[in-house]
Scaffold this motif. Structure first.
Motif, PDB file in Angstrom:
ATOM      1  N   LEU A  67      10.208   3.389  -1.355  1.00 55.27           N
ATOM      2  CA  LEU A  67       9.164   4.418  -1.296  1.00 55.27           C
ATOM      3  C   LEU A  67       8.452   4.485   0.055  1.00 55.27           C
ATOM      4  O   LEU A  67       8.157   5.586   0.530  1.00 55.27           O
ATOM      5  CB  LEU A  67       8.153   4.199  -2.423  1.00 55.27           C
ATOM      6  CG  LEU A  67       8.703   4.391  -3.843  1.00 55.27           C
ATOM      7  CD1 LEU A  67       7.615   4.100  -4.867  1.00 55.27           C
ATOM      8  CD2 LEU A  67       9.257   5.789  -4.030  1.00 55.27           C
ATOM      9  N   PRO A  68       8.136   3.351   0.698  1.00 55.10           N
ATOM     10  CA  PRO A  68       7.478   3.453   2.013  1.00 55.10           C
ATOM     11  C   PRO A  68       8.319   4.237   3.018  1.00 55.10           C
ATOM     12  O   PRO A  68       7.797   5.084   3.745  1.00 55.10           O
ATOM     13  CB  PRO A  68       7.316   1.981   2.429  1.00 55.10           C
ATOM     14  CG  PRO A  68       7.216   1.244   1.147  1.00 55.10           C
ATOM     15  CD  PRO A  68       8.194   1.941   0.241  1.00 55.10           C
ATOM     16  N   GLY A  69       9.621   3.965   3.058  1.00 56.72           N
ATOM     17  CA  GLY A  69      10.483   4.677   3.986  1.00 56.72           C
ATOM     18  C   GLY A  69      10.671   6.134   3.613  1.00 56.72           C
ATOM     19  O   GLY A  69      10.827   6.996   4.478  1.00 56.72           O
ATOM     20  N   LYS A  70      10.647   6.420   2.316  1.00 56.50           N
ATOM     21  CA  LYS A  70      10.869   7.789   1.842  1.00 56.50           C
ATOM     22  C   LYS A  70       9.675   8.686   2.144  1.00 56.50           C
ATOM     23  O   LYS A  70       9.839   9.822   2.606  1.00 56.50           O
ATOM     24  CB  LYS A  70      11.129   7.774   0.333  1.00 56.50           C
ATOM     25  CG  LYS A  70      11.369   9.141  -0.275  1.00 56.50           C
ATOM     26  CD  LYS A  70      11.676   9.030  -1.762  1.00 56.50           C
ATOM     27  CE  LYS A  70      11.942  10.390  -2.380  1.00 56.50           C
ATOM     28  NZ  LYS A  70      12.243  10.286  -3.831  1.00 56.50           N
ATOM     29  N   TYR A  71       8.473   8.200   1.883  1.00 56.07           N
ATOM     30  CA  TYR A  71       7.284   9.044   1.998  1.00 56.07           C
ATOM     31  C   TYR A  71       6.430   8.768   3.241  1.00 56.07           C
ATOM     32  O   TYR A  71       5.722   9.661   3.706  1.00 56.07           O
ATOM     33  CB  TYR A  71       6.404   8.862   0.754  1.00 56.07           C
ATOM     34  CG  TYR A  71       7.022   9.416  -0.505  1.00 56.07           C
ATOM     35  CD1 TYR A  71       7.288  10.775  -0.640  1.00 56.07           C
ATOM     36  CD2 TYR A  71       7.359   8.580  -1.568  1.00 56.07           C
ATOM     37  CE1 TYR A  71       7.858  11.277  -1.797  1.00 56.07           C
ATOM     38  CE2 TYR A  71       7.923   9.077  -2.731  1.00 56.07           C
ATOM     39  CZ  TYR A  71       8.177  10.431  -2.833  1.00 56.07           C
ATOM     40  OH  TYR A  71       8.741  10.937  -3.980  1.00 56.07           O
ATOM     41  N   PHE A  72       6.493   7.568   3.776  1.00 63.01           N
ATOM     42  CA  PHE A  72       5.613   7.198   4.890  1.00 63.01           C
ATOM     43  C   PHE A  72       6.396   6.450   5.970  1.00 63.01           C
ATOM     44  O   PHE A  72       6.094   5.284   6.276  1.00 63.01           O
ATOM     45  CB  PHE A  72       4.466   6.321   4.382  1.00 63.01           C
ATOM     46  CG  PHE A  72       3.808   6.818   3.128  1.00 63.01           C
ATOM     47  CD1 PHE A  72       2.969   7.922   3.164  1.00 63.01           C
ATOM     48  CD2 PHE A  72       4.038   6.207   1.909  1.00 63.01           C
ATOM     49  CE1 PHE A  72       2.363   8.402   2.004  1.00 63.01           C
ATOM     50  CE2 PHE A  72       3.439   6.664   0.745  1.00 63.01           C
ATOM     51  CZ  PHE A  72       2.601   7.769   0.789  1.00 63.01           C
ATOM     52  N   VAL A  89       0.826  -1.216   0.000  1.00 58.75           N
ATOM     53  CA  VAL A  89       0.000   0.000   0.000  1.00 58.75           C
ATOM     54  C   VAL A  89       0.862   1.270   0.000  1.00 58.75           C
ATOM     55  O   VAL A  89       0.698   2.123  -0.881  1.00 58.75           O
ATOM     56  CB  VAL A  89      -0.990  -0.013   1.183  1.00 58.75           C
ATOM     57  CG1 VAL A  89      -1.707   1.324   1.297  1.00 58.75           C
ATOM     58  CG2 VAL A  89      -1.999  -1.146   1.014  1.00 58.75           C
ATOM     59  N   PRO A  90       1.797   1.450   0.943  1.00 61.13           N
ATOM     60  CA  PRO A  90       2.643   2.654   0.853  1.00 61.13           C
ATOM     61  C   PRO A  90       3.537   2.669  -0.380  1.00 61.13           C
ATOM     62  O   PRO A  90       3.895   3.740  -0.870  1.00 61.13           O
ATOM     63  CB  PRO A  90       3.464   2.609   2.151  1.00 61.13           C
ATOM     64  CG  PRO A  90       3.397   1.206   2.626  1.00 61.13           C
ATOM     65  CD  PRO A  90       2.072   0.689   2.185  1.00 61.13           C
ATOM     66  N   THR A  91       3.884   1.488  -0.900  1.00 59.68           N
ATOM     67  CA  THR A  91       4.655   1.452  -2.146  1.00 59.68           C
ATOM     68  C   THR A  91       3.824   2.016  -3.293  1.00 59.68           C
ATOM     69  O   THR A  91       4.312   2.830  -4.091  1.00 59.68           O
ATOM     70  CB  THR A  91       5.088   0.012  -2.480  1.00 59.68           C
ATOM     71  OG1 THR A  91       5.916  -0.492  -1.430  1.00 59.68           O
ATOM     72  CG2 THR A  91       5.861  -0.036  -3.796  1.00 59.68           C
ATOM     73  N   ALA A  92       2.566   1.596  -3.384  1.00 58.75           N
ATOM     74  CA  ALA A  92       1.681   2.076  -4.438  1.00 58.75           C
ATOM     75  C   ALA A  92       1.432   3.579  -4.320  1.00 58.75           C
ATOM     76  O   ALA A  92       1.494   4.316  -5.320  1.00 58.75           O
ATOM     77  CB  ALA A  92       0.362   1.312  -4.396  1.00 58.75           C
ATOM     78  N   GLU A  93       1.171   4.042  -3.120  1.00 61.38           N
ATOM     79  CA  GLU A  93       0.910   5.471  -2.930  1.00 61.38           C
ATOM     80  C   GLU A  93       2.185   6.283  -3.184  1.00 61.38           C
ATOM     81  O   GLU A  93       2.120   7.391  -3.740  1.00 61.38           O
ATOM     82  CB  GLU A  93       0.343   5.711  -1.535  1.00 61.38           C
ATOM     83  CG  GLU A  93      -1.044   5.075  -1.347  1.00 61.38           C
ATOM     84  CD  GLU A  93      -1.691   5.417  -0.026  1.00 61.38           C
ATOM     85  OE1 GLU A  93      -1.167   6.285   0.702  1.00 61.38           O
ATOM     86  OE2 GLU A  93      -2.744   4.820   0.279  1.00 61.38           O
TER      87      GLU A  93
END
Length: 277
Positions: A249-254, A117-121
């Motif tokens: 991406l999850p770690g970068k944005y969320f 989910v955080p990867t997709a977002e």
């Protein structure tokens, strides 16, 4: 979960500070560490669990580029639980030699499902930042329809984008079609990639070759696959600035959400181990 335990966490980014906070609430005494810390071995030798980043080791088996796996493992007491991400067979064998309990938390289904989910977002944010355009009325292609593809497709569609899924599996294509996406066989895409606003790759192998790259060099390719990515090195050169390797991406944005996902996965493994003890 057991209390009064010592946990050492290698904090490569903000996710792991969230992991430390949540483990502390479970009674763990958390030590946040970087390999540059002085008295490295003294800092970790009494740890009951070690938590490493994703990926934990590079191609030279170094953690965060500075400490070799052999040095790390030699500092740990027998039976220490080591939680790592994207573990190679070499690392697994080395852990056994030191009698350590090694767990690849990134390989767990619960981790990959939650992390999709955080990867997709994050993929959508990456597209917007790169193209400076809305999703609405865009024409998007998703390569592969695994966990990330299944999380990305409905989010693009809900924002008004048209989505085509290219996959090899008949089952995956049927699922994508039932989810409201257009579909095409992956071999067809490789030969003749259709014009798109952007293509998102979720296939973890270099499937985009020179021929395909030449035919899609005027469109953005956002590669969500871990290293080495979903395109050959020469294909990346052909695409140039149109190729975006969107890693972590999850770690970068969320980071808070991503840290909670890591914590939930690790705490689930520990709970399983407690039942077996």
């Amino acid at each position: 979960m057991n209390t009064s335990k010592n946990a050492t966490i290698f904090a490569s980014d903000k996710r792991f500070y969230t992991v430390a906070v949540l483990l502390s609430k479970d009674g763990y005494k958390c030590n946040i560490l970087t390999p540059e810390s002085s008295k490295f071995c003294d800092s970790i030798k009494d740890s009951d669990i070690i938590i490493l980043p994703i990926p934990s080791f590079d191609e030279q088996d170094m953690i965060i580029g500075t400490v070799h796996a052999d040095k790390l493992f030699s500092c740990l007491k027998s039976g220490t639980k080591v939680f790592a991400g994207k573990v190679s067979p070499i690392i697994s064998r080395l852990a056994k030699e030191y009698n350590l309990n090694l767990y690849d938390y990134s390989a767990r289904d619960e981790f990959s499902i939650m992390n999709a989910v955080p990867t997709a977002e994050g993929a959508i944010i990456t597209y917007i930042n790169a193209v400076h355009s809305t999703i609405a009325s865009g024409n998007f292609i998703i390569l592969g329809y695994g966990k990330v593809g299944k999380a990305l497709a409905p989010r693009l569609r809900m924002l008004g984008g048209k989505v085509t899924v290219a996959a090899r599996s008949v089952t995956a294509l049927s699922q994508a079609e039932s989810d409201g996406c257009d579909v095409m066989d992956f071999s067809e895409f490789i030969i003749s990639p259709p014009v798109a606003t952007a293509t998102f790759n979720s296939i973890p192998s270099p499937v985009i070759t020179d021929m395909t790259a030449y035919k899609m060099k005027d469109q953005v390719l956002i590669d969500l696959a871990s290293r080495p990515g979903g395109a050959t090195e020469n294909a990346k050169k052909i695409l140039g600035s149109k190729y975006i390797h969107a890693l972590s991406l999850p770690g970068k944005y969320f980071p808070d959400t991503a840290g909670e996902i890591i914590y939930k996965t690790i705490s689930g493994i520990l709970a399983e181990e407690d039942k077996l003890a």
